[in-house]
Design a protein around this motif. Structure first.
Motif, PDB file in Angstrom:
ATOM      1  N   HIS A  81      -9.860 -31.509  21.848  1.00  0.00           N
ATOM      2  CA  HIS A  81     -10.872 -30.388  22.405  1.00  0.00           C
ATOM      3  C   HIS A  81     -11.011 -29.730  21.243  1.00  0.00           C
ATOM      4  O   HIS A  81     -10.500 -29.318  20.461  1.00  0.00           O
ATOM      5  CB  HIS A  81     -10.369 -29.509  23.540  1.00  0.00           C
ATOM      6  CG  HIS A  81     -11.420 -28.989  24.280  1.00  0.00           C
ATOM      7  ND1 HIS A  81     -12.116 -27.799  23.813  1.00  0.00           N
ATOM      8  CD2 HIS A  81     -12.142 -29.442  25.440  1.00  0.00           C
ATOM      9  CE1 HIS A  81     -12.840 -27.520  24.553  1.00  0.00           C
ATOM     10  NE2 HIS A  81     -13.148 -28.233  25.734  1.00  0.00           N
ATOM     11  N   PRO A  82     -12.481 -29.363  21.216  1.00  0.00           N
ATOM     12  CA  PRO A  82     -12.830 -28.454  20.130  1.00  0.00           C
ATOM     13  C   PRO A  82     -12.452 -26.979  20.126  1.00  0.00           C
ATOM     14  O   PRO A  82     -12.556 -26.302  19.014  1.00  0.00           O
ATOM     15  CB  PRO A  82     -14.639 -28.293  20.428  1.00  0.00           C
ATOM     16  CG  PRO A  82     -14.865 -29.481  21.110  1.00  0.00           C
ATOM     17  CD  PRO A  82     -13.788 -29.758  21.990  1.00  0.00           C
ATOM     18  N   GLY A  90      -3.666 -32.211  14.813  1.00  0.00           N
ATOM     19  CA  GLY A  90      -4.953 -32.782  14.383  1.00  0.00           C
ATOM     20  C   GLY A  90      -5.666 -33.292  15.619  1.00  0.00           C
ATOM     21  O   GLY A  90      -5.271 -33.312  16.967  1.00  0.00           O
ATOM     22  N   THR A  91      -7.034 -33.747  15.453  1.00  0.00           N
ATOM     23  CA  THR A  91      -8.034 -33.849  16.413  1.00  0.00           C
ATOM     24  C   THR A  91      -8.066 -35.372  16.953  1.00  0.00           C
ATOM     25  O   THR A  91      -8.436 -36.006  17.890  1.00  0.00           O
ATOM     26  CB  THR A  91      -9.048 -33.319  15.935  1.00  0.00           C
ATOM     27  OG1 THR A  91      -9.193 -32.191  15.413  1.00  0.00           O
ATOM     28  CG2 THR A  91     -10.061 -33.289  17.430  1.00  0.00           C
ATOM     29  N   GLY A  92      -7.777 -36.365  15.748  1.00  0.00           N
ATOM     30  CA  GLY A  92      -8.050 -37.686  16.048  1.00  0.00           C
ATOM     31  C   GLY A  92      -9.426 -38.091  16.005  1.00  0.00           C
ATOM     32  O   GLY A  92     -10.268 -37.175  15.783  1.00  0.00           O
ATOM     33  N   THR A  93     -10.008 -39.305  15.790  1.00  0.00           N
ATOM     34  CA  THR A  93     -11.235 -40.007  15.578  1.00  0.00           C
ATOM     35  C   THR A  93     -11.379 -41.154  16.269  1.00  0.00           C
ATOM     36  O   THR A  93     -10.630 -41.754  16.733  1.00  0.00           O
ATOM     37  CB  THR A  93     -11.574 -40.193  14.100  1.00  0.00           C
ATOM     38  OG1 THR A  93     -10.550 -41.167  13.709  1.00  0.00           O
ATOM     39  CG2 THR A  93     -11.203 -38.967  13.131  1.00  0.00           C
ATOM     40  N   ASN A 463      -9.121 -29.026  13.386  1.00  0.00           N
ATOM     41  CA  ASN A 463     -10.072 -29.553  14.297  1.00  0.00           C
ATOM     42  C   ASN A 463     -11.435 -29.819  13.828  1.00  0.00           C
ATOM     43  O   ASN A 463     -12.254 -28.848  13.437  1.00  0.00           O
ATOM     44  CB  ASN A 463     -10.120 -28.671  15.676  1.00  0.00           C
ATOM     45  CG  ASN A 463     -10.667 -29.266  16.809  1.00  0.00           C
ATOM     46  OD1 ASN A 463     -11.782 -30.053  16.455  1.00  0.00           O
ATOM     47  ND2 ASN A 463     -10.242 -28.761  17.818  1.00  0.00           N
ATOM     48  N   HIS A 464     -12.029 -30.806  13.658  1.00  0.00           N
ATOM     49  CA  HIS A 464     -13.114 -31.260  13.178  1.00  0.00           C
ATOM     50  C   HIS A 464     -14.375 -30.922  14.124  1.00  0.00           C
ATOM     51  O   HIS A 464     -15.669 -31.215  13.486  1.00  0.00           O
ATOM     52  CB  HIS A 464     -13.226 -32.918  12.346  1.00  0.00           C
ATOM     53  CG  HIS A 464     -12.846 -33.785  13.597  1.00  0.00           C
ATOM     54  ND1 HIS A 464     -14.153 -34.345  14.198  1.00  0.00           N
ATOM     55  CD2 HIS A 464     -11.794 -34.639  13.763  1.00  0.00           C
ATOM     56  CE1 HIS A 464     -13.648 -35.137  14.994  1.00  0.00           C
ATOM     57  NE2 HIS A 464     -12.284 -35.339  14.618  1.00  0.00           N
ATOM     58  N   ARG A 465     -13.802 -30.886  15.416  1.00  0.00           N
ATOM     59  CA  ARG A 465     -14.912 -30.738  16.112  1.00  0.00           C
ATOM     60  C   ARG A 465     -15.649 -29.200  16.425  1.00  0.00           C
ATOM     61  O   ARG A 465     -16.262 -28.914  17.172  1.00  0.00           O
ATOM     62  CB  ARG A 465     -14.511 -31.447  17.598  1.00  0.00           C
ATOM     63  CG  ARG A 465     -14.055 -32.988  17.531  1.00  0.00           C
ATOM     64  CD  ARG A 465     -14.007 -33.383  18.838  1.00  0.00           C
ATOM     65  NE  ARG A 465     -13.903 -34.890  18.714  1.00  0.00           N
ATOM     66  CZ  ARG A 465     -12.767 -35.518  18.830  1.00  0.00           C
ATOM     67  NH1 ARG A 465     -11.659 -35.044  18.978  1.00  0.00           N
ATOM     68  NH2 ARG A 465     -12.914 -36.908  18.800  1.00  0.00           N
ATOM     69  N   THR A 466     -14.662 -28.390  15.962  1.00  0.00           N
ATOM     70  CA  THR A 466     -14.844 -26.890  16.062  1.00  0.00           C
ATOM     71  C   THR A 466     -16.188 -26.503  15.291  1.00  0.00           C
ATOM     72  O   THR A 466     -16.436 -26.966  14.439  1.00  0.00           O
ATOM     73  CB  THR A 466     -13.629 -26.070  15.898  1.00  0.00           C
ATOM     74  OG1 THR A 466     -12.616 -26.340  16.500  1.00  0.00           O
ATOM     75  CG2 THR A 466     -14.116 -24.602  15.783  1.00  0.00           C
TER      76      THR A 466
END
Length: 495
Positions: A81-82, A90-93, A463-466
């Motif tokens: 989640h962002p 980590g966030t995963g892809t 977090n790459h979605r934030t």
């Protein structure tokens, strides 16, 4: 005559259709992640569901998958989640998840240097990429691991055996004439102590050095501890430096530590679980200068390289030290002769570089991810996370009710809600309440820790979605929850 069985689908086309369904569902699940809570508690009936007895007979795979959708998928940790910043996740892809599917279908054991064994070539290549990205020599040894706990254990095992001064593998610790000791800052990760204990050194052997005002290892205290231990007849053998501590993101003075280790003939091991990757961020790579001089370097890729769990790495400057510590080659694993057959190639046998022979094809997700996105994009994302952490710090500093608890030098932010009429125990309780309410409401996930004895909210941003607006939401919600708590529990303290 009995019927011979196997575990392949009885209906291949039906399984193909179900597989397509799974891929579509997971893509939708990731695409719409912002529409769901950052975390939600599994209700009692779901917990009760997992007390059912062992299945003895087959169930239709469609039914099993439906059970997954209803009872498992809605209740994860939440780190995709962002607004998940708790602990260090980590966030995963998407492509990383696909790589896991592909690796699972291949089902290779990635230990040996077998001739026509593609996973060995892939792991060898990604290790070469990591050395290049982090400034390590191409000649260094290494292998992929489950994460930094395993990497630290391997690195410290190599350090112990190399610096012991005798054949420790053969003779054991009992043969040592002096007690081995090593050093790390008080802020070092607990996996280092666990590794020291597992290596038979005892936690007393780990000298925890005080930290300075920036939460770095205090260098005069380190030098004094080394001197005192030598005077006491002990054998210092290693310094464990942090490239990004879990608590505050602090990075030890790696250049000076490298110099001290050379002067004192000590092994330098760097725990760079997430902070090592600051080397990719153009404006921040100076923070890890000196890391490339380490004798061993441990780091993760499932934190700040955003890859699905689990994948870590250990690099050792002298590959002979690595194989000298772990290599055992029984007759049934002999390879590299004749240049023919599965055992003909003289390739790295990664099972002799660590304590595991059975190893999954972790390298594939790293290989696919780096090829899809490129190292420069990863550098931009890491830079973005650091800049976003700085933005959060500025939001906190702009609010009279909030206080930064530690310098923000990387991607970790520690802060707390303040009220001048509450004592420290009351503030601890209030901030723990805010942490839990953020999680249980699904707004965001932070964790908590103690800084200088005070309970604070802890965010580690991998977090790459934030987006920046997510931190604006967080600050607003922390203030709202803090004020509500004061009204309900201590109205006289509201200013």
């Amino acid at each position: 005559m009995s019927i011979e069985e196997n575990l392949d689908p009885t209906d291949w086309e039906g399984m193909r259709e179900l597989g397509h369904h799974m891929v579509d569902d997971m893509l939708d699940y990731l695409r719409t992640v912002r529409e769901r809570p950052a975390w939600q508690h599994a209700p009692p009936e779901v917990k009760e569901h997992f007390t059912a007895s062992l299945p003895l007979e087959p169930q239709p795979p469609e039914q099993v998958y439906q059970e997954f959708l209803e009872k498992i998928l809605p209740y994860p940790v939440g780190n995709i989640h962002p607004r998940f910043w708790g602990w260090v996740f980590g966030t995963g892809t998407v492509s990383g998840a696909f790589a896991e599917l592909l690796a699972g279908a291949m089902n290779v054991g990635a230990s040996g240097g077998l001739a026509h064994h593609s996973s060995i070539h892939v792991e060898k290549q990604v290790l070469g990429w990591f050395k290049e990205m982090l400034g390590f020599p191409a000649s260094a040894g290494g292998l992929l691991t489950s994460g930094c706990s395993a990497s630290n254990l391997i690195g410290l095992a190599v350090a112990r055996n190399t610096k012991a001064g005798y054949d420790l593998r053969r003779e054991g610790l009992d043969a040592s004439r002096v007690r081995l000791v090593l050093y790390a800052a008080q802020e070092i990760h607990s996996s280092v102590q666990k590794a020291v204990e597992l290596l038979g050194l005892g936690s007393r052997a780990l000298r925890l050095v005080p930290v300075n005002e920036r939460f770095q290892m205090d260098l005069p205290s380190l030098k004094s501890a080394i001197f005192d231990d030598r005077q006491s007849g002990l054998l210092p053998f290693c310094v464990v430096a942090a490239a990004g501590t879990t608590n505050t993101g602090a990075i030890d003075d790696l250049e000076t530590l490298a110099d001290i280790c050379k002067q004192e003939n000590l092994w330098l091991h760097v725990d760079g679980a997430f902070g090592a990757w600051a080397a990719l961020a153009p404006r921040y790579r100076h923070l890890v200068k000196g890391m490339e001089q380490a004798d061993s370097l441990a780091f993760d890729l499932h934190k700040w390289m955003y890859m699905p769990y689990d994948i870590g790495c250990i690099l050792v400057r002298n590959p002979d030290h690595l194989s000298d510590t772990f290599s055992i080659m029984p007759d049934y694993l002999a390879h590299g002769e004749g240049q023919r057959g599965l055992t003909g190639a003289d390739l790295p046998w990664f099972g002799t570089y660590g304590f595991e022979l059975s190893r999954s094809f972790r390298a594939l997700k790293a290989w696919m991810s780096l090829k899809e996105h490129g190292a420069l994009k990863y550098g931009r994302l890491i830079q973005q996370n650091i800049d976003q952490a700085g933005y959060l710090a500025s939001l906190i500093q702009a609010q009279a009710e909030l206080e930064l608890s530690a310098p923000v030098e990387l991607n970790v932010v520690c802060f707390r809600f303040l009220n001048p009429r509450l004592g420290e125990p009351g503030l601890d309780q209030l901030n723990k309440h805010i942490e839990v309410e953020l999680q249980e409401s699904g707004i965001a996930v932070t964790s908590g820790t103690r800084i200088n004895g005070r309970y604070v909210l802890h965010l580690a941003h991998c977090n790459h979605r934030t987006r920046r607006e997510d931190f604006e939401i967080l600050v607003a919600e922390v203030i709202r929850l803090g004020r509500e708590y004061l009204v309900i529990n201590n109205p006289d303290s509201v200013l």
